[in-house]
Motif scaffolding. Structure first.
Motif, short mmCIF file in Angstrom:
data_model
loop_
_atom_site.label_atom_id
_atom_site.label_comp_id
_atom_site.label_asym_id
_atom_site.label_seq_id
_atom_site.Cartn_x
_atom_site.Cartn_y
_atom_site.Cartn_z
N GLN A 174 0.82 -1.21 0.00
CA GLN A 174 0.00 0.00 0.00
C GLN A 174 0.85 1.27 0.00
N HIS A 175 2.13 1.14 0.34
CA HIS A 175 3.00 2.30 0.38
C HIS A 175 3.86 2.46 -0.88
N ARG A 176 3.63 1.61 -1.85
CA ARG A 176 4.41 1.69 -3.09
C ARG A 176 3.72 2.60 -4.10
N GLU A 177 4.53 3.15 -4.98
CA GLU A 177 3.99 4.00 -6.04
C GLU A 177 3.22 3.19 -7.07
N SER A 178 3.58 1.93 -7.22
CA SER A 178 2.96 1.06 -8.22
C SER A 178 2.69 -0.31 -7.62
N GLU A 179 1.65 -0.96 -8.12
CA GLU A 179 1.34 -2.32 -7.67
C GLU A 179 2.18 -3.37 -8.40
N THR A 180 2.95 -2.94 -9.38
CA THR A 180 3.77 -3.85 -10.16
C THR A 180 4.90 -4.42 -9.31
N ALA A 181 5.05 -5.72 -9.38
CA ALA A 181 6.12 -6.39 -8.62
C ALA A 181 7.49 -6.02 -9.19
N ARG A 182 8.45 -5.88 -8.30
CA ARG A 182 9.83 -5.62 -8.70
C ARG A 182 10.58 -6.96 -8.74
N ALA A 183 11.69 -6.97 -9.41
CA ALA A 183 12.48 -8.20 -9.54
C ALA A 183 12.88 -8.75 -8.17
N ASP A 184 13.18 -7.87 -7.21
CA ASP A 184 13.61 -8.36 -5.90
C ASP A 184 12.44 -8.80 -5.02
N ASP A 185 11.21 -8.70 -5.52
CA ASP A 185 10.05 -9.23 -4.79
C ASP A 185 9.92 -10.74 -4.96
N TYR A 186 10.60 -11.30 -5.93
CA TYR A 186 10.45 -12.73 -6.21
C TYR A 186 11.42 -13.55 -5.36
#
Length: 87
Positions: A22-34
């Motif tokens: 909820q605190h991110r600018e985008s809901e898109t996952a980043r590479a380091d989220d995996y």
């Protein structure tokens, strides 16, 4: 905290984990989220449920226990079967 499993092109399974989305600018996952990527569904479930268990333990240690259900094989295969076989 959000933990998810996704099916990627090339028959690759992936497990992701996002903290405070909820605190991110985008809901898109980043590479380091995996946390994990691979071809075996059992390995995918092991990685996802391991992350889920780890986060549940931390929540409990913080005095905020959470009831969470583990990911299971059927919930992943049913949408794929419907997509590929129409059932």
């Amino acid at each position: 905290m959000v933990i998810w499993i996704e099916r990627r092109p090339g028959a690759v399974w992936a497990v992701g984990r996002m903290v405070n989305p909820q605190h991110r600018e985008s809901e898109t996952a980043r590479a380091d989220d995996y946390l994990w990527e691979g071809f075996e569904l059992d390995d995918c479930l092991e990685a996802a449920n391991g992350a889920l268990e780890d986060d549940a333990v931390v929540s409990e240690d913080l005095g905020e226990p959470q009831k969470v259900k583990p990911f299971n094989r059927d919930e992943l295969l049913k949408p794929l079967e419907k997509f590929f076989f129409g059932r």
